[in-house]
Scaffold this active site. Structure first.
Site, PDB file in Angstrom:
ATOM      1  N   LEU A  64       0.834  -1.198   0.000  1.00  0.00           N
ATOM      2  CA  LEU A  64       0.000   0.000   0.000  1.00  0.00           C
ATOM      3  C   LEU A  64       0.876   1.259   0.000  1.00  0.00           C
ATOM      4  O   LEU A  64       0.937   2.002   0.978  1.00  0.00           O
ATOM      5  CB  LEU A  64      -0.933  -0.032   1.217  1.00  0.00           C
ATOM      6  CG  LEU A  64      -1.899   1.104   1.480  1.00  0.00           C
ATOM      7  CD1 LEU A  64      -2.710   1.472   0.253  1.00  0.00           C
ATOM      8  CD2 LEU A  64      -2.816   0.746   2.628  1.00  0.00           C
ATOM      9  N   PRO A  65       1.585   1.496  -1.121  1.00  0.00           N
ATOM     10  CA  PRO A  65       2.371   2.727  -1.192  1.00  0.00           C
ATOM     11  C   PRO A  65       1.426   3.928  -1.145  1.00  0.00           C
ATOM     12  O   PRO A  65       0.327   3.878  -1.692  1.00  0.00           O
ATOM     13  CB  PRO A  65       3.101   2.623  -2.530  1.00  0.00           C
ATOM     14  CG  PRO A  65       2.379   1.600  -3.314  1.00  0.00           C
ATOM     15  CD  PRO A  65       1.683   0.713  -2.346  1.00  0.00           C
ATOM     16  N   HIS A  66       1.860   4.986  -0.462  1.00  0.00           N
ATOM     17  CA  HIS A  66       0.993   6.146  -0.320  1.00  0.00           C
ATOM     18  C   HIS A  66       1.808   7.403  -0.099  1.00  0.00           C
ATOM     19  O   HIS A  66       2.992   7.338   0.244  1.00  0.00           O
ATOM     20  CB  HIS A  66      -0.005   5.943   0.829  1.00  0.00           C
ATOM     21  CG  HIS A  66       0.633   5.619   2.136  1.00  0.00           C
ATOM     22  ND1 HIS A  66       1.013   4.334   2.475  1.00  0.00           N
ATOM     23  CD2 HIS A  66       0.979   6.403   3.188  1.00  0.00           C
ATOM     24  CE1 HIS A  66       1.547   4.348   3.687  1.00  0.00           C
ATOM     25  NE2 HIS A  66       1.548   5.577   4.132  1.00  0.00           N
ATOM     26  N   GLY A  67       1.147   8.524  -0.312  1.00  0.00           N
ATOM     27  CA  GLY A  67       1.795   9.806  -0.109  1.00  0.00           C
ATOM     28  C   GLY A  67       0.788  10.930  -0.171  1.00  0.00           C
ATOM     29  O   GLY A  67      -0.361  10.731  -0.570  1.00  0.00           O
ATOM     30  N   LEU A 102      -2.253   4.963  -2.885  1.00  0.00           N
ATOM     31  CA  LEU A 102      -3.153   5.965  -2.323  1.00  0.00           C
ATOM     32  C   LEU A 102      -2.439   7.314  -2.285  1.00  0.00           C
ATOM     33  O   LEU A 102      -1.340   7.421  -1.729  1.00  0.00           O
ATOM     34  CB  LEU A 102      -3.580   5.570  -0.904  1.00  0.00           C
ATOM     35  CG  LEU A 102      -4.500   6.567  -0.200  1.00  0.00           C
ATOM     36  CD1 LEU A 102      -5.877   6.602  -0.866  1.00  0.00           C
ATOM     37  CD2 LEU A 102      -4.628   6.228   1.273  1.00  0.00           C
TER      38      LEU A 102
END
Length: 147
Positions: A64-67, A102
């Site tokens: 779940l990479p996110h920033g 996300l």
């Protein structure tokens, strides 16, 4: 907030090709750029910076990479199923083949955390992940993620 509010059928990639984590993040940034209009390098740098703090691969073949981006006006989600699993430095050391990117506005911390929690619940459900791996269309995947 519901996942159906942050993603569409265009936000699903059925068979993404990537040989390693960096290439995967670049591919995700490129696709997100096409859908959001935000520069792909800006997106890539943001998610890479977060990855450098600790892997967002949380086990069971999922990540779940996110920033958070100042240029973004609303929360954005993108799901990708990889052609072949890749090493993602996940906490269980298993390769990753299901990835949910996300992106959120910098000013919207509550919605970002709500979306992270919803997505992580989905990706931690083994039965749902099995269905995501078997799904034959973007619509089927979107239905699994948003219902």
């Amino acid at each position: 907030m519901r996942l159906s509010d942050i993603m569409s059928a265009n936000s699903v990639v059925l068979s993404l090709k990537a040989n390693n984590k960096r290439q995967l993040l670049q591919e995700l940034a490129q696709k997100a750029s096409e859908l959001t209009g935000i520069n792909d390098r800006t997106i890539f740098d943001t998610i890479l910076e977060r990855e450098n703090l600790g892997s967002t691969g949380f086990g069971g073949g999922t990540a779940l990479p996110h920033g958070r981006l100042s240029e973004l006006q609303q929360v954005f989600g993108l799901f990708a199923r990889l052609n072949s699993p890749i090493d993602f430095d996940a906490i269980d050391n298993k390769p990753v083949d299901l990835v949910f990117l996300l992106l959120s506005p910098e000013s919207n911390g509550a919605d970002h955390l709500t979306a992270l929690a919803q997505i992580s619940r989905i990706l931690k459900d083994e039965e749902t992940c099995t269905k995501l791996r078997a799904a034959g269309s973007t619509e089927e995947i979107q239905a699994l993620l948003t219902n």
